[in-house]
Design a protein around this motif. Structure first.
Motif, PDB file in Angstrom:
ATOM      1  N   SER A 183       0.806  -1.216   0.000  1.00 29.67           N
ATOM      2  CA  SER A 183       0.000   0.000   0.000  1.00 29.67           C
ATOM      3  C   SER A 183       0.843   1.272   0.000  1.00 29.67           C
ATOM      4  O   SER A 183       0.393   2.315  -0.476  1.00 29.67           O
ATOM      5  N   THR A 187       7.875   0.766  -5.512  1.00 35.36           N
ATOM      6  CA  THR A 187       8.857   0.042  -6.330  1.00 35.36           C
ATOM      7  C   THR A 187       8.435  -0.049  -7.801  1.00 35.36           C
ATOM      8  O   THR A 187       9.243   0.140  -8.714  1.00 35.36           O
ATOM      9  N   ASP A 218       2.793 -11.465   1.072  1.00 35.73           N
ATOM     10  CA  ASP A 218       3.092 -10.195   1.732  1.00 35.73           C
ATOM     11  C   ASP A 218       2.765  -9.002   0.848  1.00 35.73           C
ATOM     12  O   ASP A 218       3.459  -8.752  -0.136  1.00 35.73           O
ATOM     13  N   GLY A 241       0.028  -4.914   6.107  1.00 38.73           N
ATOM     14  CA  GLY A 241       0.514  -3.625   6.574  1.00 38.73           C
ATOM     15  C   GLY A 241      -0.651  -2.641   6.626  1.00 38.73           C
ATOM     16  O   GLY A 241      -1.263  -2.418   7.661  1.00 38.73           O
ATOM     17  N   GLY A 242      -0.992  -2.089   5.469  1.00 44.13           N
ATOM     18  CA  GLY A 242      -1.988  -1.025   5.364  1.00 44.13           C
ATOM     19  C   GLY A 242      -3.317  -1.331   6.037  1.00 44.13           C
ATOM     20  O   GLY A 242      -3.912  -0.452   6.655  1.00 44.13           O
ATOM     21  N   MET A 268       8.762   1.313   4.622  1.00 40.25           N
ATOM     22  CA  MET A 268      10.033   1.211   5.322  1.00 40.25           C
ATOM     23  C   MET A 268      11.208   1.600   4.424  1.00 40.25           C
ATOM     24  O   MET A 268      12.327   1.740   4.883  1.00 40.25           O
ATOM     25  N   SER A 269      10.987   1.788   3.127  1.00 39.29           N
ATOM     26  CA  SER A 269      12.037   2.335   2.256  1.00 39.29           C
ATOM     27  C   SER A 269      11.671   3.732   1.793  1.00 39.29           C
ATOM     28  O   SER A 269      12.181   4.210   0.774  1.00 39.29           O
ATOM     29  N   GLU A 288      11.773   4.035  -2.197  1.00 40.62           N
ATOM     30  CA  GLU A 288      10.799   3.174  -2.870  1.00 40.62           C
ATOM     31  C   GLU A 288       9.570   2.958  -1.994  1.00 40.62           C
ATOM     32  O   GLU A 288       8.996   1.873  -1.949  1.00 40.62           O
TER      33      GLU A 288
HETATM   34  P1  5GP Z   1       0.414  -3.762   2.532  1.00 44.45           P
HETATM   35  O1  5GP Z   1      -0.262  -4.786   3.382  1.00 44.45           O
HETATM   36  O2  5GP Z   1       0.506  -2.424   3.193  1.00 44.45           O
HETATM   37  O3  5GP Z   1      -0.178  -3.676   1.150  1.00 44.45           O
HETATM   38  O4  5GP Z   1       1.910  -4.278   2.299  1.00 44.45           O
HETATM   39  C1  5GP Z   1       2.807  -4.450   3.365  1.00 44.45           C
HETATM   40  C2  5GP Z   1       4.173  -4.803   2.820  1.00 44.45           C
HETATM   41  O5  5GP Z   1       4.697  -3.754   1.989  1.00 44.45           O
HETATM   42  C3  5GP Z   1       5.248  -4.985   3.859  1.00 44.45           C
HETATM   43  O6  5GP Z   1       5.157  -6.193   4.555  1.00 44.45           O
HETATM   44  C4  5GP Z   1       6.517  -4.890   3.012  1.00 44.45           C
HETATM   45  O7  5GP Z   1       6.813  -6.098   2.366  1.00 44.45           O
HETATM   46  C5  5GP Z   1       6.122  -3.875   1.947  1.00 44.45           C
HETATM   47  N1  5GP Z   1       6.718  -2.558   2.212  1.00 44.45           N
HETATM   48  C6  5GP Z   1       6.712  -1.849   3.363  1.00 44.45           C
HETATM   49  N2  5GP Z   1       7.351  -0.669   3.220  1.00 44.45           N
HETATM   50  C7  5GP Z   1       7.782  -0.624   1.949  1.00 44.45           C
HETATM   51  C8  5GP Z   1       8.533   0.331   1.194  1.00 44.45           C
HETATM   52  O8  5GP Z   1       8.881   1.420   1.648  1.00 44.45           O
HETATM   53  N3  5GP Z   1       8.817  -0.016  -0.093  1.00 44.45           N
HETATM   54  C9  5GP Z   1       8.412  -1.202  -0.638  1.00 44.45           C
HETATM   55  N4  5GP Z   1       8.778  -1.481  -1.886  1.00 44.45           N
HETATM   56  N5  5GP Z   1       7.696  -2.113   0.046  1.00 44.45           N
HETATM   57  C10 5GP Z   1       7.388  -1.828   1.315  1.00 44.45           C
END
Ligand code: 5GP
Length: 344
Positions: A183, A187, A218, A241-242, A268-269, A288
């Motif tokens: 979210s 990248t 993930d 995450g989100g 986190m990036s 990213e």
């Molecule tokens: P969500 O559930 O928010 O869609 O995805 C969570 C995942 O996004 C995390 O577990 C990790 O793998 C990835 N992620 C977290 N921060 C970053 C970031 O700054 N850059 C990228 N490329 N992936 C991230």
């Protein structure tokens, strides 16, 4: 240059086809799972949903709240040795939650230091890097597995079957799958690299299961239905995450925008994370990840009920009494539209 012509799919491209079933109520569905991990030989029992090891979601408060429903958290990397040791010493914490780290020298030194004092309370370890295809990552996994044969190792991220197999043969118990779907991830925009998440799950799960390993899907889940699709596609674990961000348990900073309190949530990036931990974005790289400001959503409890209710509901629609049966009973239909957006 080569082009793969077969279409790869994302959650939004499919729906799960209903099937005849004798189940009458969601309450008859058991969405917990039991696993014996390939390498560590340790047993797991719980609901295989894990909070991401991000600042906002991999918190101690989140871990404790999730554990009440038998879910897990991968703690973020920025707790002190003492905080981590105290947390893992709490009853049950080591069996469900993950210690997480990257692959730098300080990451490994901190892990060794903590493991020396942990008296076996830390058993689950998550090692993740943005790009799980590098030689440095594979050698780190070799080194870690050789030194700690007894830990349950989750590692990634990758998106293809051949790399999933390689990691499992290298000693990984749970391969973490997902490049670019997150979210707050940019990248795909910055590097143009990625893989549609539903297809990545299907292909990596197939590769992992063939060798007796597991995967954790993930990133990219935006609703409980997406979790149902990820489990249906073969995910053993799902990392979020989100969907967990913005809650009281997130321990994130508040900012005021036009008089409204908002919660920060950043990748986190992202530039925000790099400013906080690494003294800014290094000159040779781009960030990213991005930051978003969320409305505060209160305690995690109601959100968890929605997520677990959604997955249970999916099981009843296909006649799966247990989460384990969901993927066997899943037939996806490709769609051109999945939601009615008339009310936004
Ligand atoms: P969500 O559930 O928010 O869609 O995805 C969570 C995942 O996004 C995390 O577990 C990790 O793998 C990835 N992620 C977290 N921060 C970053 C970031 O700054 N850059 C990228 N490329 N992936 C991230």
């Amino acid at each position: 240059m080569r082009i793969e012509q077969d279409i790869k799919l994302d959650f939004k491209d499919v729906l799960i086809r209903p099937k005849r079933s004798t189940l009458t109520s969601r309450s008859e569905v058991d969405i917990s799972r039991e696993f014996v991990f390939l390498h560590s030989k340790k047993k797991y029992s719980g609901i295989p949903i894990v909070a991401a090891n991000m600042d906002a979601t991999g918190t101690l408060e989140m871990a404790r709240a999730l554990a009440r429903h038998r879910l897990s958290a991968a703690l973020h990397k920025h707790y002190s040795d003492e905080e981590l040791l105290a947390f893992f010493a709490e009853p049950g914490a080591g069996a469900s939650h993950f210690y997480s780290m990257g692959i730098t020298v300080p990451d490994l030194e901190k892990f060794r230091r903590i493991m020396d004092k942990a008296n076996g309370t830390i058993t689950n370890v998550c090692v993740d890097v943005a790009n799980g295809y590098t030689k440095a990552f594979i050698s780190f996994i070799h080194k870690l597995r050789a030194a700690y044969p007894e830990i349950t190792l989750m590692a990634g991220n990758v998106v293809t079957g051949e790399m999933t197999e390689e990691l499992i043969l290298d000693g990984v118990d749970i391969v973490k799958v997902g490049i670019g779907p997150g979210s707050v991830c940019t990248t795909r925009k910055m590097a143009g690299v990625g893989y549609p998440q539903l297809s990545a799950i299907i292909e990596c799960a197939d590769a992992a299961h063939g060798l007796g390993g597991l995967i954790c899907a993930d990133g990219g889940c935006t609703s409980p239905g997406d979790l149902a699709k990820a489990f249906g596609a073969g995910a053993d674990f799902i990392m979020l995450g989100g969907m967990l961000a913005g809650h009281d348990e997130c321990g994130t900073d508040f900012v005021e925008v036009n008089g409204v309190r908002k919660m920060r949530f950043y990748g986190m990036s992202s530039r925000e994370a790099m400013n906080k931990y690494s003294g800014g974005v290094a000159g040779y790289r781009a960030s990213e990840g991005k930051e978003v400001l969320l409305d505060a959503r209160g305690p995690i409890e109601a959100t968890l009920q929605d997520i677990l209710g959604g997955v249970r509901s999916a099981c009843t629609y296909v006649g799966a009494t247990k989460l384990k049966e969901l993927s066997k009973r899943t037939t996806f239909v490709r769609v051109t539209q999945q939601l009615n957006e008339v009310f936004g």
